[in-house]
Design an enzyme around this catalytic site. Sequence first.
Site, PDB file in Angstrom:
ATOM      1  N   GLY A 231       0.832  -1.203   0.000  1.00 27.86           N
ATOM      2  CA  GLY A 231       0.000   0.000   0.000  1.00 27.86           C
ATOM      3  C   GLY A 231       0.858   1.241   0.000  1.00 27.86           C
ATOM      4  N   GLU A 253       5.690  -3.368   1.177  1.00 27.19           N
ATOM      5  CA  GLU A 253       5.811  -3.044  -0.249  1.00 27.19           C
ATOM      6  C   GLU A 253       4.980  -1.788  -0.453  1.00 27.19           C
ATOM      7  OE1 GLU A 253       5.140  -2.467  -3.781  1.00 27.19           O
ATOM      8  OE2 GLU A 253       3.961  -4.309  -3.892  1.00 27.19           O
ATOM      9  N   CYS A 287       2.073   0.195  -8.460  1.00 23.53           N
ATOM     10  CA  CYS A 287       3.180   0.753  -7.673  1.00 23.53           C
ATOM     11  C   CYS A 287       4.435   0.801  -8.538  1.00 23.53           C
ATOM     12  CB  CYS A 287       3.391  -0.019  -6.384  1.00 23.53           C
ATOM     13  SG  CYS A 287       3.639  -1.726  -6.654  1.00 23.53           S
TER      14      CYS A 287
HETATM   15  C1  UN1 Z   1       1.748  -3.425  -7.509  1.00 20.11           C
HETATM   16  O1  UN1 Z   1       1.502  -2.474  -8.248  1.00 20.11           O
HETATM   17  O2  UN1 Z   1       1.473  -3.354  -6.266  1.00 20.11           O
HETATM   18  O3  UN1 Z   1       5.478  -5.525 -11.635  1.00 20.11           O
HETATM   19  C2  UN1 Z   1       2.271  -4.713  -7.982  1.00 20.11           C
HETATM   20  C3  UN1 Z   1       4.273  -5.281 -11.790  1.00 20.11           C
HETATM   21  C4  UN1 Z   1       3.287  -6.315 -11.312  1.00 20.11           C
HETATM   22  C5  UN1 Z   1       2.997  -6.139  -9.866  1.00 20.11           C
HETATM   23  C6  UN1 Z   1       2.696  -4.740  -9.417  1.00 20.11           C
HETATM   24  N1  UN1 Z   1       3.834  -7.629 -11.540  1.00 20.11           N
HETATM   25  O4  UN1 Z   1       3.863  -4.264 -12.332  1.00 20.11           O
END
Ligand code: UN1
Length: 497
Positions: A231, A253, A287
């Site tokens: 988050g 994360e 993210c």
């Molecule tokens: C996320 O945005 O929390 O690498 C995870 C990526 C995906 C996971 C993103 N496999 O964009």
Amino acid sequence: MAHKEILAAALLTDADLTGGALEVNSPIDGALLGSLATHSVSDVQAMIAQAKSAFNAWKLVPAPRRGELIRLFGEELRTAKEELGALVTLECGKILQEGLGEVQEMIDICDLAVGQSRQLFGLTIASERPGHTMRETWHPLGVAGVITAFNFPVAPFAWNFALAIVCGDPVIWKPSEKTPLSAIATARIFEKAVKRFGEAPEGLLQVAIGGGEIGEVLTTSRDVALISATGSTRMGKIVGPKVAERFGKTVLELGGNNAMIVAPSADLENAVRAIVFSAVGTCGQRCTSLRRLIVHADVREELVERLKGVYAKLPIGDPLAHGTLVGPLIDADANTSMKKALEQAKAEGGTVTGGGKAEGVTGGYYVHPAIVEIPRQTDIVRHETFAPILYVMTYRTLEEAIILQNDVPQGLSSCIFSTDVRETEIFLSAAGSDCGIANVNIGPSGAEIGGAFGGEKETGGGRESGSDAWKAYMRRQTNTVNYSRELPLAQGIKFEI
Ligand code: UN1
């Protein structure tokens, strides 16, 4: 497919969707998908007790056997891929291709975890004493609390869950309040695997629906050995200290503010494709989304022109419809933060292209992804806004580009487009990117599950998914065994009695 059909195909019943106060709306058109009952603090306490008793049984099951349950879960996910992928799209608004991709990540991590269940290796270590041997053993850790975010309603859960289960740890999952349905549907798919498996203890997976008060029970309970939370950095700043206070373990994360350096030698065709996918995919709400483009002065004009051309034609709209590349933002708040960020960017000297409301689509928060040309890495550029905003800055020396890339509070993902091996190797060296993920000639998003996923600084430092991330779900024990008839002490200490 109509919303109702998607819900039904994911095996959600009226009982799941009614009877409570938590309203779940689809970001596609704002339609109410359900009014869900939430769990109380005492419900979650009961879940923890249940998980604890499941742990006492599950930790004694041989790890490869635990892997068998995850193998079955992977099979069930393969069968349910279309249905769950569509539900993910319905609930969080990412395009169907990405919804399906998320379920594929779940399947992939199940495969990895099954193999891992036969490879929970420790070391053997040379002892300094004669007739002694040392080794390292990995044991199940305990109950794991997994907190996930709306933007990836199911994949990060699966990274944690598949490994936790093979490592011997039951999971209590607190999904985002914005996407609880994908979690309930996933738990139902897991139930099918449990039935086929036959002898699993009750409570290997429990889903806790609710807000911060639920998270609080998990983070403060001494019976929850590990909290793995995905988050915002703001959330991590609350969760991290709470768990640390009781010496619990965390995998955090958190935010990302990911950059791409585009060098003069770059393959611009591929760079454009990578930029667009990573900047506008999931409507800029990964993210790992690309947020900062650091372009060499020699190629800047050409690259930005090409990007503007593609951005002008992006198909924005219903994420369930074939051909759409940009779905809606999750909600009104996300829309407001995007607007505010663009205003601030202008005030800080940025020139904005796009960024307004998308025409012809109603019911949800559909926006034109924005390109912001900005002379410096100002405050707003250093801040993670969860929206499709791409800041463009210029550089002349690689050193300068790397300084810009690293000069943000977050440290998740990064990349360079260059065909000059000297540049790419510098970028991957200790003098290069300070992120947990550093890529060459691909974008910052869309990581495969085989690598460890996570990042440095305000991203939280946790690592999930592949490589040796499984170790977070186990406790390490150092063993020294004396098989001699003497009792020599370490460090040569003499202690005669
Ligand atoms: C996320 O945005 O929390 O690498 C995870 C990526 C995906 C996971 C993103 N496999 O964009």
